[in-house]
Design a protein around this motif. Structure first.
Motif, mmCIF file in Angstrom:
data_model
loop_
_atom_site.group_PDB
_atom_site.id
_atom_site.type_symbol
_atom_site.label_atom_id
_atom_site.label_comp_id
_atom_site.label_asym_id
_atom_site.label_seq_id
_atom_site.Cartn_x
_atom_site.Cartn_y
_atom_site.Cartn_z
ATOM 1 N N ASP A 88 0.833 -1.212 0.000
ATOM 2 C CA ASP A 88 0.000 0.000 0.000
ATOM 3 C C ASP A 88 0.866 1.259 0.000
ATOM 4 O O ASP A 88 0.436 2.320 0.448
ATOM 5 C CB ASP A 88 -0.932 0.004 1.213
ATOM 6 N N ARG A 95 -3.065 -1.615 -4.501
ATOM 7 C CA ARG A 95 -3.257 -0.560 -3.484
ATOM 8 C C ARG A 95 -2.101 0.441 -3.442
ATOM 9 O O ARG A 95 -2.112 1.390 -2.665
ATOM 10 C CB ARG A 95 -3.430 -1.205 -2.102
ATOM 11 N N SER A 96 -1.084 0.221 -4.271
ATOM 12 C CA SER A 96 0.045 1.147 -4.301
ATOM 13 C C SER A 96 -0.322 2.402 -5.086
ATOM 14 O O SER A 96 -1.245 2.406 -5.903
ATOM 15 C CB SER A 96 1.261 0.474 -4.937
ATOM 16 N N ARG A 97 0.416 3.484 -4.813
ATOM 17 C CA ARG A 97 0.172 4.772 -5.472
ATOM 18 C C ARG A 97 1.504 5.338 -5.944
ATOM 19 O O ARG A 97 2.553 5.110 -5.323
ATOM 20 C CB ARG A 97 -0.514 5.756 -4.509
#
Length: 376
Positions: free
Chosen positions: A111, A134-136
């Motif tokens: 995340d 869920r990573s940005r």
């Protein structure tokens, strides 16, 4: 021309110090790390420049929770190992027929939020997002725009040497004949002179004669330069890995009164921009100062670009001298100051120097005359 002695190469410790600073800056921005793909960021952080930028994933992972790791295709591992800045990094190779995104994902938080090089391929970023939904990710120009902006003494010395070589090129080119020759011929002369002065790479040689000078990024063409033409000469490239970029406008034979007038307006605007550059001033203050002179002279609508851009391992990089950029100037920043006036269908005038911010002001790294030069 003067021969410049090649500077000592950057050491593994130099590259390691840069990576440490980037990680600290990333943490201040709330990032879990930085992903650096082939391009200027990777060169600056490791000295590694892949021989070919391909669809195969290469990425340097700088993250808070594990050691710096360079992930490379297996067939490119020998080249990566030879780069000075890769020493001391964990080097991990992935083989064809395996999943490079799974290998990269294992180095990241599921995340996490990461800064990513502007030069990253969408193919690779989408591959990571698929493995870690869920990573940005944020572009480095957005989250760490000043990452490479403040130069150390060794970098400043390289940019100064590149600027001196560009000056030597200008001093030579004004002795060449312009009238009756094509723009491409003069551009070829500029490229040869830059290489003779020590440049290993020529990035651009703008030769905009007569009406072509009203196009700021005109590509030299087959137009034959005539007497009475204003000619915009904008040229630069890389020397010892760092950039040069300078512009002067010359006239073939006796200039008209209008050309003299416009050139003087641009000269005064360029001086105003340089004078506005000092520690603590905002980048936009440089643009405002130069633009005010041109606007007051009645040519505001003919100044159609920002006043300047940063320079380093590329010839265009942050910071940018443009309205809305409130980043304060600090010692060690290097950038161009290059106002211009462009009269469509007639002629253009631009004057450009690279400057560096000092403790109490600014220093020009281009020192050739900014007066209107008459050439044959």
């Amino acid at each position: 021309m003067t021969t410049h002695v090649a500077p000592a190469p950057f050491t593994a410790d130099d590259y390691r110090a840069r990576a440490t600073r980037v990680l600290a800056d990333a943490a201040e921005q709330g990032l879990d790390g930085v992903l650096v793909t082939p391009g200027p960021d990777l060169v600056w952080l490791t000295g590694y420049r892949p021989t070919a930028i391909t669809e195969r994933l290469t990425v340097l992972v700088l993250a808070r929770d594990h050691e710096p790791t360079l992930l490379v295709p297996a067939l490119e591992r020998p080249d990566a190992e030879a780069a000075e800045g890769v020493r001391g990094l964990a080097l991990q190779a992935w083989a064809d027929a395996t999943d490079p995104y799974a290998a990269a994902a294992a180095l990241l938080r599921a995340d996490g939020t990461y800064g990513v090089s502007d030069s990253a391929w969408a193919l690779h970023l989408l591959g990571l997002q698929e493995r870690l939904p869920r990573s940005r990710y944020r572009a480095l120009t957005d989250c760490l725009p000043m990452m490479r902006a403040v130069k150390g003494p060794d970098e400043l010395a390289r940019i100064a040497a590149a600027g001196a070589a560009a000056d030597a090129t200008y001093d030579q080119i004004v002795g060449h004949r312009f009238a009756g020759r094509r723009e491409t011929e003069v551009a070829a002369d500029l490229a040869a002179l830059l290489r003779e002065a020590g440049h290993e790479q020529v990035d651009f040689t703008v030769v905009g004669s007569g009406p072509n000078g009203a196009n700021p990024h005109h590509e030299a063409g087959d137009r034959v330069i005539a007497r009475g033409d204003a000619v915009v000469l904008d040229f630069g490239g890389l020397m010892h890995g760092y950039g040069s970029d300078t512009t002067r406008t010359v006239c073939v034979g006796e200039p008209s009164d209008e050309l003299r007038r416009v050139h003087e307006v641009v000269r005064l605007a360029q001086q105003a921009g340089v004078d506005a550059a000092r520690p603590g001033a905002a980048c936009q203050d440089v643009d405002r100062a130069a633009r005010a002179v041109i606007t007051d002279a009645g040519y505001g609508e003919a100044f159609i670009h920002r006043t300047g851009h940063g320079i380093g391992v590329t010839t265009h990089e942050p910071p940018y001298m443009v309205e809305g950029e409130e980043q304060p100037l600090v010692p060690g920043m290097c950038f161009s100051v290059e106002p211009g006036v462009y009269l469509a269908g007639r002629f253009g005038v631009r004057i450009e120097d690279i400057v560096t911010v000092t403790a109490d002001g600014v220093e020009r790294l281009n020192r050739t005359s900014r007066e209107l030069r008459v050439v044959e």
